[in-house]
Design an enzyme around this catalytic site. Sequence first.
Site, mmCIF file in Angstrom:
data_model
loop_
_atom_site.group_PDB
_atom_site.id
_atom_site.type_symbol
_atom_site.label_atom_id
_atom_site.label_comp_id
_atom_site.label_asym_id
_atom_site.label_seq_id
_atom_site.Cartn_x
_atom_site.Cartn_y
_atom_site.Cartn_z
ATOM 1 N N CYS A 104 1.563 5.387 3.654
ATOM 2 C CA CYS A 104 2.010 5.739 5.004
ATOM 3 C C CYS A 104 2.693 4.551 5.645
ATOM 4 C CB CYS A 104 0.856 6.250 5.853
ATOM 5 S SG CYS A 104 -0.515 5.121 5.917
ATOM 6 N N GLU A 155 -4.948 9.280 11.500
ATOM 7 C CA GLU A 155 -4.039 8.298 10.884
ATOM 8 C C GLU A 155 -2.986 9.083 10.135
ATOM 9 O OE1 GLU A 155 -4.148 5.383 11.790
ATOM 10 O OE2 GLU A 155 -6.155 5.353 12.651
HETATM 11 C C1 UN1 Z 1 -2.134 4.632 3.714
HETATM 12 O O1 UN1 Z 1 -1.097 4.648 3.073
HETATM 13 O O2 UN1 Z 1 -2.686 5.678 4.082
HETATM 14 O O3 UN1 Z 1 -1.392 -1.286 4.551
HETATM 15 C C2 UN1 Z 1 -2.863 3.392 4.050
HETATM 16 C C3 UN1 Z 1 -1.343 -0.701 3.494
HETATM 17 C C4 UN1 Z 1 -2.608 -0.169 2.877
HETATM 18 C C5 UN1 Z 1 -3.098 1.036 3.579
HETATM 19 C C6 UN1 Z 1 -2.166 2.160 3.578
HETATM 20 N N1 UN1 Z 1 -3.637 -1.179 2.817
HETATM 21 O O4 UN1 Z 1 -0.304 -0.505 2.932
#
Ligand code: UN1
Length: 534
Positions: A297, A263
């Site tokens: 992310c 990821e």
């Molecule tokens: C991440 O930033 O690694 O959808 C995950 C979202 C969060 C997960 C982000 N629940 O923004």
Amino acid sequence: MFQTRAQQEGLPHTLLVSNVPGGVARPGAELTRRSPANRDDLVTVAPQSTREQVFEACENARRAAAGWARVPAPERGRLLGRLAQLLTAEKERLARFVSREVGKPLREARGSVQEAIDTAEFFQSEGRRLYGQTVPSELPNKELYTYRRPLGVVGMITAGNFPIAVPSWKIVPALLTGNVVVWKPSDDAPGTAALFFELLRRAGLPSGVVNVVHGGGAGAAGEFLIEAVDAGLVDKVSFTGSTAVGRKIGEVCGRRLQVPSLELGGKNPLVVLADADLELAVEGAVWASYGTAGQRCTSAGNIIVDRRVMAAFRERFVRRATSLKIGSPLDEHVDYGPFINERFLERWVEQRAVGLADGASLLLDGKRIGTAETLPGFSGDAARGLYATPRLFDDVRIDMRIAQEECFGPTVNLIEVDGLDEAIRTANGTPYGLSSAIYTRDAHAMLRFKEEIHAGMTSINNSTTGAEAHLPFGGNGWSGNGTRESGIWVLDSYTRWQAVNVDLAGKLQKAQIDVVDGEVSSGSALAAAAAAIP
Ligand code: UN1
């Protein structure tokens, strides 16, 4: 062995973590974590795990693997149910600790602990499903079945921005499906990891099933864990972090013919079409860009706006962004808190010059909040915390570096386009493909965007952030290798299908072979059945 002790010893308010057999970190090999909201606040001291300790953790896990895989899945699920209860009971304490250790605003920290609770609850009941199939055979007196089998030792490396939620996305389903774990949490969140581990232990997790090792950066525990793949000690890697590191992990795992779960980064587009509800679009875009100080992310990287509404959107966006309340993560009312670490802050500082050199203009000149200026409503400690105001680039083209490269921090680009075709082309104009969003009222535009966007996740009239705990999470292109986390889809990441046939015919039945006189094989069963009809 390899258990984590949370103590309040010597250093007041500092969590002392140990994962070293015998309990004490070697002098000089410590990892210290200070709050990004106050660099004088020593939150956690953890050991830097050595290569030997990481390998030992893998061997420790291996020893526990067969026993854990034999525990019936509903029992493993029950343990996760107890974990959900403990997380619920400890939610406030954990959320406050997360806020202090990584600087996440308290409301978001609570939400991210809740995500771990939701994940544990989901997989508690999955322990009573974990279905295989019965499959009809081509041959009489023969039965076919499928089973999900665990992979073995799973090495996990996680990031600091979601220090409980994202690890739970990995650890919880991996455990439910009968795997054992060696977890290297972010060096930004060793204390949160220790508290989470402590709850797993209290939920009844047998010793050795989850092992926590600590370290940060090159030449440390994360690298050693990947070396353990090459050494044959790890059967599967699950990683959340940068694309650059993900690539290296993918190479190593590929050599061992393993499929890691990766990821990785994103440069997520948020499109605003001419017919959009602008108020809603501004609200969503500001939250997607600056929420969590842009350190998700899934944060928006490029806001792609139809030229017909660009002026109105720009004006409202700037107004909303300048009224954001920045400050202490423990302040219930802040919109965002500090950077998680100095590294993110430095890269974000550098991004300013990159954008200007590209020819973009600064509509909001995001700057580190120093001690000199006073910012209305600011509730943090400017001298000791890593705070910054929002940055907004205008006149951006999709081929500029700032439009192509991920930057963790409160920064976003405005890109003007003409109509849906150009909007989709521009949204697909980076090598990433994690999250995406479109604001429109037009059902046809929604449909086209859903079908044509190269992203693992798409929001219609909602932020790029905010994945729910039971939908598949993951990206395409540089954002990952196609594996998904969460919901039932993650089960494929931590199990392998076994196909079983049980033949009760009492004589050799051959499938997939042409019939020879007198033999039973697939295809001849129908003839045999027909012959039996009087
Ligand atoms: C991440 O930033 O690694 O959808 C995950 C979202 C969060 C997960 C982000 N629940 O923004």
